[in-house]
Design an enzyme around this catalytic site. Structure first.
Site, mmCIF file in Angstrom:
data_model
loop_
_atom_site.group_PDB
_atom_site.id
_atom_site.type_symbol
_atom_site.label_atom_id
_atom_site.label_comp_id
_atom_site.label_asym_id
_atom_site.label_seq_id
_atom_site.Cartn_x
_atom_site.Cartn_y
_atom_site.Cartn_z
ATOM 1 N N LYS A 108 -6.373 9.544 -8.295
ATOM 2 C CA LYS A 108 -6.874 10.347 -7.179
ATOM 3 C C LYS A 108 -7.597 11.604 -7.656
ATOM 4 O O LYS A 108 -8.465 12.125 -6.958
ATOM 5 C CB LYS A 108 -5.730 10.757 -6.248
ATOM 6 C CG LYS A 108 -5.097 9.627 -5.485
ATOM 7 C CD LYS A 108 -6.080 8.885 -4.604
ATOM 8 C CE LYS A 108 -6.586 9.678 -3.434
ATOM 9 N NZ LYS A 108 -7.437 8.850 -2.540
ATOM 10 N N GLU A 124 0.919 -0.571 -4.882
ATOM 11 C CA GLU A 124 -0.142 0.388 -5.157
ATOM 12 C C GLU A 124 0.360 1.778 -4.838
ATOM 13 O O GLU A 124 1.112 1.968 -3.878
ATOM 14 C CB GLU A 124 -1.377 0.049 -4.306
ATOM 15 C CG GLU A 124 -2.559 0.991 -4.489
ATOM 16 C CD GLU A 124 -2.591 2.140 -3.484
ATOM 17 O OE1 GLU A 124 -3.451 3.030 -3.635
ATOM 18 O OE2 GLU A 124 -1.735 2.175 -2.572
ATOM 19 N N ASP A 137 0.238 -1.873 4.445
ATOM 20 C CA ASP A 137 1.403 -1.008 4.657
ATOM 21 C C ASP A 137 2.648 -1.838 4.950
ATOM 22 O O ASP A 137 3.767 -1.343 4.825
ATOM 23 C CB ASP A 137 1.155 -0.077 5.841
ATOM 24 C CG ASP A 137 -0.014 0.868 5.631
ATOM 25 O OD1 ASP A 137 -0.317 1.202 4.465
ATOM 26 O OD2 ASP A 137 -0.640 1.273 6.634
ATOM 27 N N HIS A 185 -0.907 11.267 -2.498
ATOM 28 C CA HIS A 185 -2.243 10.879 -2.048
ATOM 29 C C HIS A 185 -3.146 12.059 -1.706
ATOM 30 O O HIS A 185 -4.264 12.173 -2.204
ATOM 31 C CB HIS A 185 -2.136 9.954 -0.833
ATOM 32 C CG HIS A 185 -3.471 9.518 -0.301
ATOM 33 N ND1 HIS A 185 -4.170 10.233 0.654
ATOM 34 C CD2 HIS A 185 -4.233 8.447 -0.606
ATOM 35 C CE1 HIS A 185 -5.314 9.631 0.914
ATOM 36 N NE2 HIS A 185 -5.383 8.543 0.162
ATOM 37 N N GLU A 199 -3.752 4.184 -8.607
ATOM 38 C CA GLU A 199 -5.039 4.736 -8.209
ATOM 39 C C GLU A 199 -5.169 6.165 -8.721
ATOM 40 O O GLU A 199 -4.332 7.025 -8.420
ATOM 41 C CB GLU A 199 -5.219 4.714 -6.685
ATOM 42 C CG GLU A 199 -6.579 5.271 -6.281
ATOM 43 C CD GLU A 199 -6.835 5.295 -4.790
ATOM 44 O OE1 GLU A 199 -7.683 6.100 -4.351
ATOM 45 O OE2 GLU A 199 -6.181 4.526 -4.052
ATOM 46 N N ASP A 254 -0.748 6.302 -5.579
ATOM 47 C CA ASP A 254 -1.763 7.263 -5.994
ATOM 48 C C ASP A 254 -1.199 8.243 -7.009
ATOM 49 O O ASP A 254 -0.044 8.657 -6.894
ATOM 50 C CB ASP A 254 -2.263 8.049 -4.782
ATOM 51 C CG ASP A 254 -2.722 7.129 -3.655
ATOM 52 O OD1 ASP A 254 -3.811 6.559 -3.787
ATOM 53 O OD2 ASP A 254 -1.974 6.976 -2.665
ATOM 54 N N HIS A 282 0.828 -1.210 0.000
ATOM 55 C CA HIS A 282 0.000 0.000 0.000
ATOM 56 C C HIS A 282 0.860 1.256 0.000
ATOM 57 O O HIS A 282 1.679 1.459 0.917
ATOM 58 C CB HIS A 282 -0.896 -0.031 1.242
ATOM 59 C CG HIS A 282 -1.841 1.111 1.346
ATOM 60 N ND1 HIS A 282 -1.921 1.914 2.460
ATOM 61 C CD2 HIS A 282 -2.765 1.594 0.475
ATOM 62 C CE1 HIS A 282 -2.854 2.833 2.281
ATOM 63 N NE2 HIS A 282 -3.379 2.659 1.090
ATOM 64 N N ARG A 283 0.699 2.078 -1.039
ATOM 65 C CA ARG A 283 1.534 3.274 -1.236
ATOM 66 C C ARG A 283 3.013 2.915 -1.175
ATOM 67 O O ARG A 283 3.839 3.622 -0.596
ATOM 68 C CB ARG A 283 1.172 4.371 -0.233
ATOM 69 C CG ARG A 283 -0.299 4.760 -0.290
ATOM 70 C CD ARG A 283 -0.672 5.864 0.670
ATOM 71 N NE ARG A 283 -2.125 5.869 0.876
ATOM 72 C CZ ARG A 283 -2.761 6.576 1.801
ATOM 73 N NH1 ARG A 283 -2.068 7.353 2.620
ATOM 74 N NH2 ARG A 283 -4.072 6.509 1.922
#
Length: 236
Positions: free
Chosen positions: A107, A38, A225, A53, A105, A40, A11-12
């Site tokens: 945003k 992943e 994370d 993000h 993603e 943003d 995540h991120r």
């Protein structure tokens, strides 16, 4: 993403280990063994696609105010944590070099989908297979717009809740995945998604016990994370 695979998505990047959405976070996730990362993406007025993000700079950089109101030069001069820059989409993809899959993603709206599709097209032409990409968004009209420009790229519908029509939005979009908040995991939603051949990925899951529970419920993967924790669960 094979049929019976439990997919681990950093995540991120690996936000629990490095400043989120930075090259360091992406590289850390890859080194930890995450098969997917992943991050943003926002379209800046300069035309640059920035990996970031929040709408504002305060939480993750030494800057202040809205990202959209700052010049690209000023944004690129900021410290995004541990001396890291706010990266561009191209910088992240060049770092990844097909080592792992990337979930982008969207945003922002207002042309972000078209701009991301254009960048992805250049990587497809350079030999990246479409299945190395997953493009997702909460902004479903922008996701639909992206699909018009890059129909061969899998998309993921992001939701935070349980819709009345269950997985209907993902079905309508032709999405490959339904990316669901951990607060709203419902066995009926999972079943409806699977009935339509759609995988269910849950965000953001950092507790190994919760990861095991979700896996037993039939969830297809998690955003974490700490991708190393999720990988340990899948190996157990």
């Amino acid at each position: 993403m094979s049929a019976n695979e439990f997919t681990v998505i950093g995540h991120r990047g690996a936000r629990g280990h490095a400043p989120e959405n930075t090259l360091l976070a992406i590289d850390t996730a890859i080194r930890l063994g995450a098969p997917w990362v992943e991050f943003d993406v926002q379209l800046h007025d300069s035309g640059e696609l920035l990996v970031f993000h929040d709408l504002t700079l305060d939480r993750t950089t030494n800057g202040q105010g809205f990202l959209a109101s700052q010049s690209l030069g000023m944004l690129r001069a900021l410290d995004a944590g541990q001396g890291q820059q706010i990266p561009t989409l191209i910088e992240v993809l060049d770092l990844v070099e097909q080592q792992v899959g990337v979930n982008i993603e969207l945003k922002s709206a207002g042309g972000t989908g078209e701009a991301v599709a254009s960048v992805i097209r250049s990587y497809l032409e350079a030999g990246w297979p479409p299945e190395k990409f997953l493009v997702s968004s909460f902004h479903l009209p922008e996701l639909w717009e992206f699909k018009q420009y890059a129909p061969e790229i899998p998309i993921g519908a992001l939701i935070c809740g349980v819709p009345l029509d269950w997985a209907g939005c993902a079905v309508e979009l032709g999405a490959a995945t339904l990316n669901l908040s951990s607060e709203f995991v419902d066995p009926r939603l999972i079943a409806d998604a699977h009935k339509h051949g759609i995988k269910v990925f849950v965000y953001t899951v950092n507790d190994p016990a919760e990861m095991r529970m979700l896996r037993e419920m039939g969830v297809d993967g998690v955003f974490s994370d700490y991708p190393d924790r999720a990988l340990a669960v899948t190996a157990g």
